[in-house]
Design a protein around this motif. Sequence first.
Motif, PDB file in Angstrom:
ATOM      1  N   UNK A  66       0.847  -1.201   0.000  1.00  0.00           N
ATOM      2  CA  UNK A  66       0.000   0.000   0.000  1.00  0.00           C
ATOM      3  C   UNK A  66       0.877   1.243   0.000  1.00  0.00           C
ATOM      4  N   UNK A  67       0.654   2.118  -0.980  1.00  0.00           N
ATOM      5  CA  UNK A  67       1.533   3.300  -1.078  1.00  0.00           C
ATOM      6  C   UNK A  67       1.271   4.319   0.026  1.00  0.00           C
ATOM      7  N   UNK A  68       0.170   4.144   0.779  1.00  0.00           N
ATOM      8  CA  UNK A  68      -0.101   5.052   1.894  1.00  0.00           C
ATOM      9  C   UNK A  68       0.247   4.406   3.234  1.00  0.00           C
ATOM     10  N   UNK A  69       1.120   3.406   3.185  1.00  0.00           N
ATOM     11  CA  UNK A  69       1.479   2.640   4.387  1.00  0.00           C
ATOM     12  C   UNK A  69       1.943   3.539   5.538  1.00  0.00           C
ATOM     13  N   UNK A  70       2.774   4.531   5.217  1.00  0.00           N
ATOM     14  CA  UNK A  70       3.327   5.384   6.269  1.00  0.00           C
ATOM     15  C   UNK A  70       2.220   6.164   6.979  1.00  0.00           C
ATOM     16  N   UNK A  71       1.297   6.695   6.192  1.00  0.00           N
ATOM     17  CA  UNK A  71       0.206   7.481   6.750  1.00  0.00           C
ATOM     18  C   UNK A  71      -0.757   6.608   7.551  1.00  0.00           C
ATOM     19  N   UNK A  72      -1.013   5.397   7.057  1.00  0.00           N
ATOM     20  CA  UNK A  72      -1.918   4.476   7.762  1.00  0.00           C
ATOM     21  C   UNK A  72      -1.299   4.105   9.124  1.00  0.00           C
ATOM     22  N   UNK A  73      -0.007   3.780   9.128  1.00  0.00           N
ATOM     23  CA  UNK A  73       0.687   3.425  10.381  1.00  0.00           C
ATOM     24  C   UNK A  73       0.620   4.577  11.379  1.00  0.00           C
ATOM     25  N   UNK A  74       0.832   5.789  10.870  1.00  0.00           N
ATOM     26  CA  UNK A  74       0.800   6.982  11.725  1.00  0.00           C
ATOM     27  C   UNK A  74      -0.598   7.167  12.345  1.00  0.00           C
ATOM     28  N   UNK A  75      -1.638   7.026  11.510  1.00  0.00           N
ATOM     29  CA  UNK A  75      -3.012   7.198  11.995  1.00  0.00           C
ATOM     30  C   UNK A  75      -3.399   6.121  13.024  1.00  0.00           C
ATOM     31  N   UNK A  76      -2.930   4.897  12.808  1.00  0.00           N
ATOM     32  CA  UNK A  76      -3.221   3.818  13.769  1.00  0.00           C
ATOM     33  C   UNK A  76      -2.613   4.170  15.135  1.00  0.00           C
ATOM     34  N   UNK A  77      -1.355   4.619  15.118  1.00  0.00           N
ATOM     35  CA  UNK A  77      -0.666   4.937  16.379  1.00  0.00           C
ATOM     36  C   UNK A  77      -1.307   6.129  17.097  1.00  0.00           C
TER      37      UNK A  77
ATOM     38  N   UNK B 223      -7.654  -0.174  19.837  1.00  0.00           N
ATOM     39  CA  UNK B 223      -8.446  -0.450  18.629  1.00  0.00           C
ATOM     40  C   UNK B 223      -8.869  -1.917  18.724  1.00  0.00           C
ATOM     41  N   UNK B 224     -10.181  -2.153  18.814  1.00  0.00           N
ATOM     42  CA  UNK B 224     -10.653  -3.515  19.071  1.00  0.00           C
ATOM     43  C   UNK B 224     -11.490  -4.123  17.959  1.00  0.00           C
ATOM     44  N   UNK B 225     -12.114  -3.290  17.119  1.00  0.00           N
ATOM     45  CA  UNK B 225     -13.023  -3.857  16.106  1.00  0.00           C
ATOM     46  C   UNK B 225     -12.606  -3.487  14.683  1.00  0.00           C
ATOM     47  N   UNK B 226     -13.146  -4.253  13.745  1.00  0.00           N
ATOM     48  CA  UNK B 226     -12.881  -3.988  12.323  1.00  0.00           C
ATOM     49  C   UNK B 226     -13.416  -2.607  11.943  1.00  0.00           C
ATOM     50  N   UNK B 227     -14.559  -2.211  12.547  1.00  0.00           N
ATOM     51  CA  UNK B 227     -15.142  -0.896  12.247  1.00  0.00           C
ATOM     52  C   UNK B 227     -14.205   0.239  12.641  1.00  0.00           C
ATOM     53  N   UNK B 228     -13.611   0.129  13.832  1.00  0.00           N
ATOM     54  CA  UNK B 228     -12.673   1.168  14.289  1.00  0.00           C
ATOM     55  C   UNK B 228     -11.469   1.254  13.339  1.00  0.00           C
ATOM     56  N   UNK B 229     -10.937   0.094  12.980  1.00  0.00           N
ATOM     57  CA  UNK B 229      -9.759   0.078  12.106  1.00  0.00           C
ATOM     58  C   UNK B 229     -10.105   0.633  10.719  1.00  0.00           C
ATOM     59  N   UNK B 230     -11.271   0.262  10.200  1.00  0.00           N
ATOM     60  CA  UNK B 230     -11.705   0.775   8.888  1.00  0.00           C
ATOM     61  C   UNK B 230     -11.753   2.299   8.880  1.00  0.00           C
ATOM     62  N   UNK B 231     -12.292   2.849   9.961  1.00  0.00           N
ATOM     63  CA  UNK B 231     -12.441   4.309  10.039  1.00  0.00           C
ATOM     64  C   UNK B 231     -11.069   4.991  10.040  1.00  0.00           C
ATOM     65  N   UNK B 232     -10.140   4.413  10.792  1.00  0.00           N
ATOM     66  CA  UNK B 232      -8.778   4.982  10.875  1.00  0.00           C
ATOM     67  C   UNK B 232      -8.118   4.954   9.495  1.00  0.00           C
ATOM     68  N   UNK B 233      -8.209   3.812   8.809  1.00  0.00           N
ATOM     69  CA  UNK B 233      -7.601   3.669   7.483  1.00  0.00           C
ATOM     70  C   UNK B 233      -8.245   4.647   6.499  1.00  0.00           C
TER      71      UNK B 233
ATOM     72  N   UNK C 185      -9.499   7.527   7.048  1.00  0.00           N
ATOM     73  CA  UNK C 185      -8.993   8.900   7.234  1.00  0.00           C
ATOM     74  C   UNK C 185      -7.563   9.069   6.721  1.00  0.00           C
ATOM     75  N   UNK C 186      -6.844   7.949   6.575  1.00  0.00           N
ATOM     76  CA  UNK C 186      -5.415   8.027   6.196  1.00  0.00           C
ATOM     77  C   UNK C 186      -5.199   8.033   4.681  1.00  0.00           C
ATOM     78  N   UNK C 187      -6.271   7.789   3.924  1.00  0.00           N
ATOM     79  CA  UNK C 187      -6.138   7.683   2.463  1.00  0.00           C
ATOM     80  C   UNK C 187      -6.866   8.843   1.779  1.00  0.00           C
ATOM     81  N   UNK C 188      -6.211   9.507   0.823  1.00  0.00           N
ATOM     82  CA  UNK C 188      -6.842  10.655   0.154  1.00  0.00           C
ATOM     83  C   UNK C 188      -8.173  10.303  -0.521  1.00  0.00           C
ATOM     84  N   UNK C 189      -9.115  11.237  -0.458  1.00  0.00           N
ATOM     85  CA  UNK C 189     -10.476  11.002  -0.970  1.00  0.00           C
ATOM     86  C   UNK C 189     -10.485  10.596  -2.443  1.00  0.00           C
ATOM     87  N   UNK C 190      -9.649  11.242  -3.236  1.00  0.00           N
ATOM     88  CA  UNK C 190      -9.697  10.948  -4.691  1.00  0.00           C
ATOM     89  C   UNK C 190      -9.208   9.524  -5.001  1.00  0.00           C
TER      90      UNK C 190
END
Length: 315
Positions: A160-171, A179-189, A191-196
């Motif tokens: 994933x080319x946004x790996x750095x941003x995803x890792x940062x958002x998780x932390x 972070x306990x559920x798939x829903x929480x993790x989905x939301x974090x990811x 926010x870490x990926x550009x809308x377009x």
Amino acid sequence: MMEFKHVSVLLNECIENLNIKPNGIYVDGTLGGGGHSYQIAKRLTDNGRLIGIDQDADAIAAATERLKEFEDRVTIVRSNYADMKSVLAELGIEKVDGILLDLGVSSFQLDTPERGFTYRTEDAPLDMRMDKRRSTTAETIVNTYSEKELFRIIRDYGEDRFAQNIAKHICMAREKAPIKTTGQLNEIIDHAIPAKVKKTGGHPSKRTYQAIRIELNQELTVLQEHLDEMIDLLNDEGRLCIITFHSLEDRIVKSAFKKNENPCTCPPSFPVCVCGNKSKGRVISRKPILPSEEELEVNSRSKSAKLRVFEKKVE
């Protein structure tokens, strides 16, 4: 428990390439619901033998039921294919005529929310264990790995080319609460990926979930460390058939098969080989075998499947 459903991918192609001898010994190292195994067992006589290995208790239960009519020739063992050599030794088997691995996650695992493999359910626990006897889960990885480690696995295993941003958002998110559920993790990811990018690139969580699952179950390590050993377990003309579902696995299989076919390490300028490395056989599938148009129509999950085949040849 819901029914263990899994459509066997590249079924005809696997059966054809295993070159099944009615009295041979075969191993299905990833038994799953027993779809491939059923077709192997059906082609064996009473002298033939099939050993099915899987680390998932649900798969074991489903396959035992499915293969009941062949119980005279089928042995099912709960283990990881990494331990194939010792599983066979315990059964008094030194060599086999064919080995099959289907490295995909089963439809059952994906469609059972409490197994936590899928990003399509919002309130599932972050589990993802292939073997529920293990204590470490996806939740452990998400909440305890350092930002650097998360970045590495999402980059290397999720590509994933946004790996750095995803890792940062998780932390950042887990500092406030675990972070306990798939829903929480989905939301974090999300926010870490550009809308377009999200408009065109499929589900934003797909690559991160793949990365966490591979890391948790050590899928690439197990594959890489045991390919040579599986080739050594084959009789002359025995075949190893492996179905992969992403480029990382496919690359490992392709390069191991190539190395076993041509292990010579001498410089090309040498007139004769002096390194002494002998070929163990030949690659049957010069190009990977892909699902047919018909299969793609009825099973969309077969889309990324590739089958590679190696035949053992004793010098």
